[in-house]
Structure formats: C-alpha cells, structure tokens
Design an enzyme around this catalytic site. Structure first.
Site, PDB file in Angstrom:
ATOM      1  N   LYS A  13       0.834  -1.215   0.000  1.00 49.31           N
ATOM      2  CA  LYS A  13       0.000   0.000   0.000  1.00 49.31           C
ATOM      3  C   LYS A  13       0.870   1.268   0.000  1.00 49.31           C
ATOM      4  O   LYS A  13       0.607   2.198  -0.753  1.00 49.31           O
ATOM      5  CB  LYS A  13      -0.926   0.021   1.229  1.00 49.31           C
ATOM      6  CG  LYS A  13      -1.892  -1.159   1.299  1.00 49.31           C
ATOM      7  CD  LYS A  13      -2.862  -1.027   2.452  1.00 49.31           C
ATOM      8  CE  LYS A  13      -2.247  -1.188   3.811  1.00 49.31           C
ATOM      9  NZ  LYS A  13      -1.705  -2.517   4.127  1.00 49.31           N
ATOM     10  N   ARG A  87      -9.415   0.363   9.458  1.00 49.23           N
ATOM     11  CA  ARG A  87      -8.885  -0.976   9.710  1.00 49.23           C
ATOM     12  C   ARG A  87      -9.898  -1.852  10.418  1.00 49.23           C
ATOM     13  O   ARG A  87      -9.620  -3.035  10.669  1.00 49.23           O
ATOM     14  CB  ARG A  87      -7.633  -0.872  10.578  1.00 49.23           C
ATOM     15  CG  ARG A  87      -6.342  -1.210   9.836  1.00 49.23           C
ATOM     16  CD  ARG A  87      -5.228  -1.075  10.842  1.00 49.23           C
ATOM     17  NE  ARG A  87      -3.996  -1.677  10.437  1.00 49.23           N
ATOM     18  CZ  ARG A  87      -2.976  -1.017   9.887  1.00 49.23           C
ATOM     19  NH1 ARG A  87      -3.093   0.249   9.601  1.00 49.23           N
ATOM     20  NH2 ARG A  87      -1.856  -1.647   9.626  1.00 49.23           N
ATOM     21  N   ARG A 126      11.779  -5.291   4.261  1.00 50.22           N
ATOM     22  CA  ARG A 126      11.442  -3.864   4.165  1.00 50.22           C
ATOM     23  C   ARG A 126      12.355  -2.990   5.017  1.00 50.22           C
ATOM     24  O   ARG A 126      12.669  -3.327   6.146  1.00 50.22           O
ATOM     25  CB  ARG A 126       9.984  -3.669   4.608  1.00 50.22           C
ATOM     26  CG  ARG A 126       9.559  -2.223   4.687  1.00 50.22           C
ATOM     27  CD  ARG A 126       8.076  -2.078   4.628  1.00 50.22           C
ATOM     28  NE  ARG A 126       7.414  -2.403   5.879  1.00 50.22           N
ATOM     29  CZ  ARG A 126       6.094  -2.285   6.060  1.00 50.22           C
ATOM     30  NH1 ARG A 126       5.322  -1.892   5.058  1.00 50.22           N
ATOM     31  NH2 ARG A 126       5.550  -2.586   7.205  1.00 50.22           N
ATOM     32  N   ARG A 159      11.430  -1.680  10.654  1.00 49.75           N
ATOM     33  CA  ARG A 159      10.411  -1.417  11.663  1.00 49.75           C
ATOM     34  C   ARG A 159      10.393  -2.520  12.714  1.00 49.75           C
ATOM     35  O   ARG A 159      10.530  -3.693  12.372  1.00 49.75           O
ATOM     36  CB  ARG A 159       9.031  -1.330  10.981  1.00 49.75           C
ATOM     37  CG  ARG A 159       8.757   0.036  10.389  1.00 49.75           C
ATOM     38  CD  ARG A 159       7.508   0.082   9.573  1.00 49.75           C
ATOM     39  NE  ARG A 159       6.338  -0.559  10.152  1.00 49.75           N
ATOM     40  CZ  ARG A 159       5.124  -0.499   9.630  1.00 49.75           C
ATOM     41  NH1 ARG A 159       4.919   0.196   8.520  1.00 49.75           N
ATOM     42  NH2 ARG A 159       4.109  -1.110  10.196  1.00 49.75           N
ATOM     43  N   ARG A 170      -0.191  -9.476  13.294  1.00 48.89           N
ATOM     44  CA  ARG A 170      -0.811  -8.470  12.408  1.00 48.89           C
ATOM     45  C   ARG A 170      -1.677  -9.143  11.343  1.00 48.89           C
ATOM     46  O   ARG A 170      -2.745  -8.659  10.985  1.00 48.89           O
ATOM     47  CB  ARG A 170       0.277  -7.601  11.758  1.00 48.89           C
ATOM     48  CG  ARG A 170       0.894  -6.627  12.758  1.00 48.89           C
ATOM     49  CD  ARG A 170       2.270  -6.171  12.340  1.00 48.89           C
ATOM     50  NE  ARG A 170       2.272  -5.306  11.179  1.00 48.89           N
ATOM     51  CZ  ARG A 170       3.332  -5.121  10.401  1.00 48.89           C
ATOM     52  NH1 ARG A 170       4.467  -5.735  10.657  1.00 48.89           N
ATOM     53  NH2 ARG A 170       3.257  -4.332   9.362  1.00 48.89           N
TER      54      ARG A 170
HETATM   55  P1  AMP Z   1       0.948   0.475   9.297  1.00 55.19           P
HETATM   56  O1  AMP Z   1       2.109   1.408   9.126  1.00 55.19           O
HETATM   57  O2  AMP Z   1      -0.253   0.867   8.506  1.00 55.19           O
HETATM   58  O3  AMP Z   1       1.342  -0.970   9.111  1.00 55.19           O
HETATM   59  O4  AMP Z   1       0.495   0.614  10.833  1.00 55.19           O
HETATM   60  C1  AMP Z   1       1.365   0.265  11.888  1.00 55.19           C
HETATM   61  C2  AMP Z   1       0.584   0.026  13.158  1.00 55.19           C
HETATM   62  O5  AMP Z   1      -0.111   1.222  13.552  1.00 55.19           O
HETATM   63  C3  AMP Z   1      -0.524  -1.017  13.055  1.00 55.19           C
HETATM   64  O6  AMP Z   1      -0.031  -2.351  13.202  1.00 55.19           O
HETATM   65  C4  AMP Z   1      -1.410  -0.614  14.232  1.00 55.19           C
HETATM   66  O7  AMP Z   1      -0.830  -0.991  15.460  1.00 55.19           O
HETATM   67  C5  AMP Z   1      -1.362   0.910  14.155  1.00 55.19           C
HETATM   68  N1  AMP Z   1      -2.441   1.449  13.283  1.00 55.19           N
HETATM   69  C6  AMP Z   1      -2.285   2.098  12.100  1.00 55.19           C
HETATM   70  N2  AMP Z   1      -3.473   2.436  11.583  1.00 55.19           N
HETATM   71  C7  AMP Z   1      -4.408   1.993  12.454  1.00 55.19           C
HETATM   72  C8  AMP Z   1      -5.833   2.006  12.474  1.00 55.19           C
HETATM   73  N3  AMP Z   1      -6.535   2.544  11.456  1.00 55.19           N
HETATM   74  N4  AMP Z   1      -6.468   1.455  13.534  1.00 55.19           N
HETATM   75  C9  AMP Z   1      -5.789   0.915  14.558  1.00 55.19           C
HETATM   76  N5  AMP Z   1      -4.441   0.842  14.606  1.00 55.19           N
HETATM   77  C10 AMP Z   1      -3.741   1.371  13.561  1.00 55.19           C
END
Ligand code: AMP
Length: 224
Positions: A13, A87, A126, A159, A170
């Site tokens: 994404k 999400r 990554r 990360r 996840r």
């Molecule tokens: P991402 O960078 O999108 O993979 O997000 C990293 C982490 O941020 C996720 O694994 C969640 O812990 C948190 N996170 C990001 N977006 C959301 C969301 N919309 N709702 C809840 N937690 C989120």
C-alpha cells in the site's frame, strides 16, 4: 478524488501510494506514519500507541478516528488517499459518517490482495527511511548506498513490528478485523480489486486503467 487503500500488511500500500501521489497528484495519509510520528515526538498519543504497535495490535477506534478527523480537517485539499485507515468496520462506518456529513464522500476503496508468501518476503526485507519515510526492500528495491536513503541521506531502519512473531499477530488481526471491510465497500459498489502480488509499477498501471475505464463508463454516451 478520495480513496482508501485496503490490503494486508505487506500488500504494498505504501509503495503504491508513493507512485499514485505522483501520477494523480493527491495527498497520501498513512495512519501508521501518523502514529510513528506521535511516538517519535513522545506525545501522550505516542505513549498510548507504542506498545500496541510494537506487539502488532490495533490502537482503539476512538483514538485513531479522532486523529484522522483532525488531519482531514486541516488538509489543504479534498483529494487524498488513506493508507492504513479504516482498519475495522467501526472505523469504516465512522469515516463514512464523517465524510457524508461534510458532503465529500469516498470515491472508491482499492483492495490489494496478496499471497502470504509475498507478504512475508516484502515485510521481512522492508527498510524505511527514518527521516522521510521512503520505502526500500533489501533485494527488490535496495538503496544505492547500504543503510542510506537515496532521497535525503537519512538512516534506513527495519520497523520493530516487521519481525516474524509480530507479522503473525498483524496477519491474524487483519483477517479478523480488517478483511470484513472489503465486503462493506463491495456492498456499496465502491470496491476496486487489484493483484497485490504484482510489482508496484504494474499495480499502478492496473489501477490507473481501472480508473479510466470507470470514468469512461460514467460518461454520458454522446460525450464519448
Ligand atoms: P501500518 O504502518 O499501517 O502498518 O500501521 C502500523 C501500526 O499502527 C498497526 O499495526 C497498528 O498498530 C497501528 N495502526 C495504524 N493504523 C491503524 C488504524 N486505522 N487502527 C488501529 N491501529 C492502527
């Protein structure tokens, strides 16, 4: 244009968003980046989010929706793509409610479906720039100089949540909480499916073709 990017962690994404930002000229809003920024700046939200993120869990709907609404209100344009939000079904409904209230509904949700093999390969290789957030992959998109961002010379890091154990959590949460959103947008006629296993440039081409097709089919016949 307002769209959301849906798909499991590692579907690409963020990489697709970076390409679309250039080709469509729309803003890229990533809730993951927003939360990591809060953590970096040691804010109360950052404190609340850190442990949850490091363990691969979601932050609360209430917290993230408050954060995203505040961000959307201050945007200079109504053309954007949301990456990582919504999400959960609750978040999808909260987003629709807010956007309908301001008469700027979503145009579509782009769903990138990817195989587990591809997801693990992408996430485990990554690397992210600590300074500008540019994404790299150890073997498919390596930086010119090891550990250094091509764009801003920032330090590249892996990360903390991109480790095998957290990836499993996840993925589980994605299946349970996020996947049902696909059906939510499908039932509203807003879903566009693309093949998340494809390379990002191919993904971008697939998507732009679908946008053009839908534009053409929405045009009155005599104006074609
Ligand atoms: P991402 O960078 O999108 O993979 O997000 C990293 C982490 O941020 C996720 O694994 C969640 O812990 C948190 N996170 C990001 N977006 C959301 C969301 N919309 N709702 C809840 N937690 C989120």
């Amino acid at each position: 244009m307002r769209l959301v990017l849906l798909g499991p962690p590692g579907a690409g994404k963020g990489t697709l968003a970076a390409l679309l930002k250039k080709s469509l000229g729309i803003l890229h809003i990533s809730t993951g980046d927003m939360l990591r920024d809060e953590i970096k700046h040691n804010t109360p939200v950052g404190h609340e989010a850190k442990k949850l993120i490091d363990n691969g869990n979601l932050v609360s709907d209430e917290l993230i929706t408050t954060l995203i609404k505040a961000r959307l209100k201050e945007l200079p344009s109504n053309n954007y793509m949301l990456d990582g939000y919504p999400r959960t079904l609750v978040q999808a409904e909260q987003l629709d409610e807010y956007l309908n209230d301001i008469h700027k509904p979503l145009d579509c949700a782009v769903y990138m479906e990817a195989s587990l093999k591809k997801i693990i390969f992408r996430l485990s290789g990554r690397m992210v720039c600590r300074n500008c957030g540019m994404l790299y992959h150890r073997s498919t998109r390596p930086p010119l100089k090891t550990g250094v961002c091509n764009k801003c010379s920032g330090e590249l890091y892996q990360r903390e949540d991109d480790n095998e154990e957290t990836i499993k959590t996840r993925m589980h949460i994605y299946q349970e909480s996020t996947k049902p959103i696909v059906h939510y947008y499908e039932s509203k006629g807003k879903l566009i499916r693309i093949d998340g296993d494809a390379e990002s440039e191919d993904l971008e081409a697939q998507l732009l073709k679908k946008f053009n097709e839908s534009k053409a089919s929405n045009q009155p016949k005599d104006s074609r």
